[in-house]
Design a protein around this motif. Structure first.
Motif, PDB file in Angstrom:
ATOM      1  N   LEU A  99      36.003  44.139  36.886  1.00 59.59           N
ATOM      2  CA  LEU A  99      36.731  42.957  37.357  1.00 59.59           C
ATOM      3  C   LEU A  99      36.033  42.283  38.541  1.00 59.59           C
ATOM      4  N   ASN A 100      34.909  42.861  38.952  1.00 65.01           N
ATOM      5  CA  ASN A 100      34.168  42.336  40.103  1.00 65.01           C
ATOM      6  C   ASN A 100      35.031  42.330  41.368  1.00 65.01           C
ATOM      7  N   LYS A 101      35.789  43.413  41.539  1.00 65.15           N
ATOM      8  CA  LYS A 101      36.603  43.593  42.736  1.00 65.15           C
ATOM      9  C   LYS A 101      36.093  44.815  43.495  1.00 65.15           C
ATOM     10  N   LYS A 102      36.216  44.799  44.795  1.00 65.50           N
ATOM     11  CA  LYS A 102      35.887  45.977  45.584  1.00 65.50           C
ATOM     12  C   LYS A 102      37.083  46.930  45.558  1.00 65.50           C
ATOM     13  N   LEU A 103      36.801  48.210  45.388  1.00 63.49           N
ATOM     14  CA  LEU A 103      37.859  49.210  45.408  1.00 63.49           C
ATOM     15  C   LEU A 103      38.053  49.662  46.854  1.00 63.49           C
TER      16      LEU A 103
END
Length: 257
Positions: free
Chosen positions: A73-77
């Motif tokens: 999702l191209n999100k930082k965890l």
């Protein structure tokens, strides 16, 4: 890891095996990590606000599911300092193939303490103090600026951080078991009060880590212990189907091998 355990256990030629049997009376369902991934990513994709997830961080498979999802999702965890401790320990075991806490895909959320100004002197916990110089630390204020870029792992007991995260109209993925006792039901209700306050959408997406009946029978038969001690089950008599002797366990009784 399960296959490694089965091989090692069988080779040890055990005289006894203690086993849980939570789902001994149930057959396979469509539950899987893949289904957790698919159901969760579907809900998160719908929402352009902050993504919040909660799961047992000691479950490496579940961590991997959400870690991969964040990349897709191209999100930082975003994880906590306590999570970082777990991750660093996992990372030392090359078989687990987990990233280090300073991985480029991961951010560590710095909580407010004492003065609420994030100064180093505010932090007395050793596991935080030794990591304050990590390059991937992030503040709630940074997340608020671009919430769609992040997936925050947040346990209910740290929901007070929602005040700073300002997650109005966000999505919360609850990837844990539903409550099964009174204490859990009380916490569950309190959790929903928090979510309702911020108008956060609740999504249940979980698969049990307990093995089903047929798979458990096969596992025990493969390991082939001389005697089986079933525990943590409401159906201990179902273990009597096994070819080896089954010892029904009684509370406060000593058993000699």
């Amino acid at each position: 890891m399960t296959d490694d355990f089965i091989v090692a256990a069988r080779e040890s030629k055990p005289i006894a095996m203690i086993t849980e049997g939570t789902r001994i009376n149930q057959e396979k369902t469509d539950e899987s990590e893949q289904k957790v991934y698919e159901d969760s990513i579907k809900e998160i994709t719908k929402n352009k606000k902050l993504s919040i997830v909660d799961f047992n961080f000691k479950d490496v498979d579940r961590f991997t599911t959400f870690y991969n999802m964040s990349k897709d999702l191209n999100k930082k965890l975003v994880i906590s300092f306590k999570h970082a401790c777990f991750l660093e320990r996992y990372h030392k075991d090359k078989k687990l193939k987990t990233p280090d806490s300073r991985d480029g895909q991961i951010k560590i959320l710095k909580p407010k303490r004492l003065t609420g100004t994030y100064i180093d002197e505010d932090y007395t916990e050793w596991y935080i103090k030794k990591r304050l110089n990590y390059p991937n630390i992030i503040l709630a204020e940074d997340i608020v600026k671009n919430p769609n870029r992040y997936m925050v792992v947040l346990n209910f007991y740290y929901f007070n951080m929602l005040v700073d995260l300002k997650p109005n109209n966000s999505t919360y993925i609850h990837s844990l078991s539903e409550p099964f006792n009174e204490e859990m039901e009380i916490s569950y209700e309190r959790m929903h009060n928090w979510l309702n306050h911020f108008n956060i959408k609740f999504v249940q997406s979980h698969c049990s880590g307990h093995i089903c009946g047929s798979d458990l029978y096969n596992l025990i038969e493969t390991i082939n212990p001389k005697k089986v001690f079933p525990i943590h089950t409401e159906h201990p008599d179902m273990f009597k189907k096994l070819k080896m002797k089954t010892q029904i366990v009684e509370e406060n009784k000593v058993y000699h091998l």
